[in-house]
Design a protein around this motif. Structure first.
Motif, PDB file in Angstrom:
ATOM      1  N   GLY A 277      -4.253   6.634  -7.732  1.00 52.50           N
ATOM      2  CA  GLY A 277      -3.555   5.645  -6.916  1.00 52.50           C
ATOM      3  C   GLY A 277      -3.163   4.415  -7.705  1.00 52.50           C
ATOM      4  O   GLY A 277      -2.034   3.915  -7.588  1.00 52.50           O
ATOM      5  N   PHE A 278      -4.077   3.929  -8.528  1.00 52.06           N
ATOM      6  CA  PHE A 278      -3.762   2.755  -9.345  1.00 52.06           C
ATOM      7  C   PHE A 278      -2.649   3.073 -10.342  1.00 52.06           C
ATOM      8  O   PHE A 278      -1.807   2.219 -10.629  1.00 52.06           O
ATOM      9  N   ARG A 279      -2.643   4.297 -10.877  1.00 55.00           N
ATOM     10  CA  ARG A 279      -1.572   4.669 -11.813  1.00 55.00           C
ATOM     11  C   ARG A 279      -0.217   4.674 -11.107  1.00 55.00           C
ATOM     12  O   ARG A 279       0.793   4.254 -11.685  1.00 55.00           O
ATOM     13  N   ARG A 280      -0.188   5.153  -9.865  1.00 54.76           N
ATOM     14  CA  ARG A 280       1.071   5.147  -9.110  1.00 54.76           C
ATOM     15  C   ARG A 280       1.562   3.726  -8.895  1.00 54.76           C
ATOM     16  O   ARG A 280       2.761   3.435  -9.034  1.00 54.76           O
TER      17      ARG A 280
ATOM     18  N   THR B  54      -3.605  -3.705  -2.906  1.00 57.70           N
ATOM     19  CA  THR B  54      -3.934  -4.620  -4.000  1.00 57.70           C
ATOM     20  C   THR B  54      -2.952  -5.784  -4.024  1.00 57.70           C
ATOM     21  O   THR B  54      -1.772  -5.637  -3.702  1.00 57.70           O
ATOM     22  N   ASN B  55      -3.462  -6.947  -4.403  1.00 57.08           N
ATOM     23  CA  ASN B  55      -2.633  -8.095  -4.746  1.00 57.08           C
ATOM     24  C   ASN B  55      -2.693  -8.231  -6.267  1.00 57.08           C
ATOM     25  O   ASN B  55      -3.771  -8.415  -6.834  1.00 57.08           O
TER      26      ASN B  55
ATOM     27  N   VAL C 131      -5.203  -7.611 -11.535  1.00 56.22           N
ATOM     28  CA  VAL C 131      -5.530  -7.373 -10.133  1.00 56.22           C
ATOM     29  C   VAL C 131      -6.277  -8.583  -9.596  1.00 56.22           C
ATOM     30  O   VAL C 131      -7.381  -8.894 -10.048  1.00 56.22           O
ATOM     31  N   VAL C 132      -5.665  -9.294  -8.662  1.00 55.72           N
ATOM     32  CA  VAL C 132      -6.313 -10.460  -8.051  1.00 55.72           C
ATOM     33  C   VAL C 132      -7.444  -9.980  -7.147  1.00 55.72           C
ATOM     34  O   VAL C 132      -8.585 -10.410  -7.261  1.00 55.72           O
ATOM     35  N   ASN C 133      -7.123  -9.080  -6.252  1.00 53.89           N
ATOM     36  CA  ASN C 133      -8.133  -8.475  -5.384  1.00 53.89           C
ATOM     37  C   ASN C 133      -7.532  -7.243  -4.723  1.00 53.89           C
ATOM     38  O   ASN C 133      -6.342  -6.957  -4.872  1.00 53.89           O
ATOM     39  N   GLY C 134      -8.349  -6.518  -4.012  1.00 55.31           N
ATOM     40  CA  GLY C 134      -7.857  -5.319  -3.353  1.00 55.31           C
ATOM     41  C   GLY C 134      -8.999  -4.564  -2.698  1.00 55.31           C
ATOM     42  O   GLY C 134     -10.123  -5.056  -2.617  1.00 55.31           O
ATOM     43  N   GLY C 135      -8.685  -3.365  -2.237  1.00 55.96           N
ATOM     44  CA  GLY C 135      -9.725  -2.575  -1.606  1.00 55.96           C
ATOM     45  C   GLY C 135      -9.145  -1.415  -0.824  1.00 55.96           C
ATOM     46  O   GLY C 135      -7.941  -1.136  -0.864  1.00 55.96           O
ATOM     47  N   ILE C 136     -10.024  -0.744  -0.101  1.00 59.19           N
ATOM     48  CA  ILE C 136      -9.649   0.342   0.780  1.00 59.19           C
ATOM     49  C   ILE C 136      -9.608  -0.197   2.209  1.00 59.19           C
ATOM     50  O   ILE C 136     -10.602  -0.737   2.693  1.00 59.19           O
ATOM     51  N   PHE C 137      -8.459  -0.052   2.855  1.00 54.25           N
ATOM     52  CA  PHE C 137      -8.269  -0.531   4.221  1.00 54.25           C
ATOM     53  C   PHE C 137      -7.963   0.691   5.096  1.00 54.25           C
ATOM     54  O   PHE C 137      -7.002   1.417   4.828  1.00 54.25           O
ATOM     55  N   TYR C 138      -8.772   0.871   6.121  1.00 54.58           N
ATOM     56  CA  TYR C 138      -8.570   1.996   7.042  1.00 54.58           C
ATOM     57  C   TYR C 138      -7.757   1.501   8.245  1.00 54.58           C
ATOM     58  O   TYR C 138      -8.227   0.640   9.008  1.00 54.58           O
ATOM     59  N   LEU C 139      -6.543   2.052   8.392  1.00 56.73           N
ATOM     60  CA  LEU C 139      -5.603   1.587   9.403  1.00 56.73           C
ATOM     61  C   LEU C 139      -5.206   2.729  10.341  1.00 56.73           C
ATOM     62  O   LEU C 139      -5.310   3.906   9.989  1.00 56.73           O
ATOM     63  N   THR C 140      -4.722   2.352  11.512  1.00 57.46           N
ATOM     64  CA  THR C 140      -4.356   3.356  12.512  1.00 57.46           C
ATOM     65  C   THR C 140      -3.062   4.081  12.152  1.00 57.46           C
ATOM     66  O   THR C 140      -2.860   5.211  12.567  1.00 57.46           O
ATOM     67  N   ASP C 141      -2.186   3.439  11.393  1.00 54.67           N
ATOM     68  CA  ASP C 141      -0.894   4.035  11.105  1.00 54.67           C
ATOM     69  C   ASP C 141      -1.011   5.188  10.122  1.00 54.67           C
ATOM     70  O   ASP C 141      -1.653   5.070   9.090  1.00 54.67           O
ATOM     71  N   ASN C 142      -0.334   6.277  10.438  1.00 55.65           N
ATOM     72  CA  ASN C 142      -0.231   7.406   9.505  1.00 55.65           C
ATOM     73  C   ASN C 142       1.214   7.476   9.039  1.00 55.65           C
ATOM     74  O   ASN C 142       1.971   8.356   9.425  1.00 55.65           O
TER      75      ASN C 142
ATOM     76  N   GLU D 204       3.687 -14.302 -10.789  1.00 57.40           N
ATOM     77  CA  GLU D 204       4.222 -13.738  -9.556  1.00 57.40           C
ATOM     78  C   GLU D 204       3.145 -12.849  -8.938  1.00 57.40           C
ATOM     79  O   GLU D 204       2.483 -12.091  -9.646  1.00 57.40           O
ATOM     80  N   ILE D 205       2.946 -12.969  -7.635  1.00 51.96           N
ATOM     81  CA  ILE D 205       1.955 -12.139  -6.954  1.00 51.96           C
ATOM     82  C   ILE D 205       2.666 -11.093  -6.103  1.00 51.96           C
ATOM     83  O   ILE D 205       3.517 -11.415  -5.276  1.00 51.96           O
ATOM     84  N   ILE D 206       2.325  -9.837  -6.332  1.00 51.60           N
ATOM     85  CA  ILE D 206       2.894  -8.722  -5.598  1.00 51.60           C
ATOM     86  C   ILE D 206       1.790  -8.098  -4.741  1.00 51.60           C
ATOM     87  O   ILE D 206       0.714  -7.773  -5.237  1.00 51.60           O
ATOM     88  N   SER D 207       2.055  -7.941  -3.457  1.00 44.62           N
ATOM     89  CA  SER D 207       1.114  -7.290  -2.548  1.00 44.62           C
ATOM     90  C   SER D 207       1.647  -5.895  -2.238  1.00 44.62           C
ATOM     91  O   SER D 207       2.746  -5.754  -1.695  1.00 44.62           O
ATOM     92  N   ILE D 208       0.890  -4.865  -2.602  1.00 49.09           N
ATOM     93  CA  ILE D 208       1.384  -3.497  -2.504  1.00 49.09           C
ATOM     94  C   ILE D 208       0.303  -2.586  -1.946  1.00 49.09           C
ATOM     95  O   ILE D 208      -0.887  -2.777  -2.220  1.00 49.09           O
ATOM     96  N   GLY D 209       0.713  -1.634  -1.122  1.00 46.05           N
ATOM     97  CA  GLY D 209      -0.237  -0.703  -0.523  1.00 46.05           C
ATOM     98  C   GLY D 209       0.184   0.744  -0.741  1.00 46.05           C
ATOM     99  O   GLY D 209       1.374   1.065  -0.717  1.00 46.05           O
ATOM    100  N   LEU D 210      -0.795   1.609  -0.964  1.00 44.38           N
ATOM    101  CA  LEU D 210      -0.550   3.034  -1.157  1.00 44.38           C
ATOM    102  C   LEU D 210      -1.346   3.821  -0.130  1.00 44.38           C
ATOM    103  O   LEU D 210      -2.570   3.682  -0.039  1.00 44.38           O
TER     104      LEU D 210
END
Length: 258
Positions: free
Chosen positions: A180-183, A120-121, A246-257, A134-140
């Motif tokens: 996830g959003f609560r975290r 999410t941004n 929340v400016v925008n966000g989503g579910i991103f499927y990435l190779t990194d575990n 201020e814009i914060i870009s954060i991933g969970l």
């Protein structure tokens, strides 16, 4: 938030909307807009109406913005937190592309797992005597709970797409979106609590000064209602408060575990 974060946010935004990056040096950014982005960001509806009526393709404009305040030159547009252009971009995201689902593009010849991230941004707005955004870009990581900042910068190095690549498969999230959003919200609250809040005290002091001055002028009993109305306006203007959007966000499927 560092100015580089804003720069990465902008390059990711324009790249995601298929605009060519003509110049990018971490201080200034020049992009070739598409017709769609020209219509969204450049206010010239009559031009597009005219060229379409005439059967022409039209020529989308180039946009140059300076992201480092030390490099302002008076010729190009300086974009910063709270600037009209950044507000226009965030509004565009809110209206059209607030949530998405994307997959990392992978050239695989064997089965490859893609792990879910909630990214999410989030715009933090500080309001009081002075206003600041201020814009914060954060991933969970929705499997192991790992959290990362500056996710837009990390995604800048990845190639994302709407469909999953051949030989790839997704891992189902273990953490629900609501949790996830609560975290993420708890991390942002801790971030804000760790900051210096002298600005809030200055806002309250200015509010008290304004109300005391007002009471000095409104001493007649019949003026009480009018005074209370103005006191309410002062409180609305100067009461320090912080909000998240929340400016925008989503579910991103990435190779990194990770």
């Amino acid at each position: 938030m560092a100015i580089n974060d804003l720069h990465h946010f902008l390059t990711s935004y324009f790249s995601a909307h298929h605009c060519s990056l003509l110049y990018d040096d971490a201080n200034m950014l020049t992009v070739q807009l598409t017709e769609k982005m020209d219509r969204a960001l450049i206010n010239r509806p009559f031009y597009w109406h005219y060229v379409k009526q005439m059967g022409f393709a039209g020529e989308p404009k180039q946009l140059t913005v300076i992201t480092n305040p030390d490099k302002r030159d008076g010729k190009h547009e300086w974009i910063h937190y709270g600037s009209p252009r950044l507000q226009q971009i965030t509004n565009h995201l809110l209206e059209h592309e607030k949530f998405t689902k994307l997959y990392e593009r992978v050239n695989a010849n064997q089965k490859t797992a893609l792990y879910p991230w909630l990214i999410t941004n989030i715009k933090i707005s500080y309001q009081g005597k002075q206003k600041k955004d201020e814009i914060i870009s954060i991933g969970l990581h929705l499997i192991n709970g790992a959290m990362r900042l500056e996710m837009m910068e990390m995604l800048q190095e990845r190639s994302m797409q709407n469909a999953i690549s051949d030989y790839c498969y997704t891992i189902s999230p273990m953490i629900k979106l609501q949790s996830g959003f609560r975290r993420i919200e708890n991390v942002l609250i801790s971030y804000i609590q760790d900051q210096d809040h002298d600005w809030a005290e200055a806002s309250r002091q200015r509010m008290d000064e304004e109300m005391n001055l007002l009471r000095h002028f409104y001493q007649e009993e019949e003026q009480q209602q009018e005074m209370n109305k103005e006191i309410g306006d002062i409180k609305k203007r100067y009461s320090p408060r912080i909000s998240f959007d929340v400016v925008n966000g989503g579910i991103f499927y990435l190779t990194d575990n990770q």
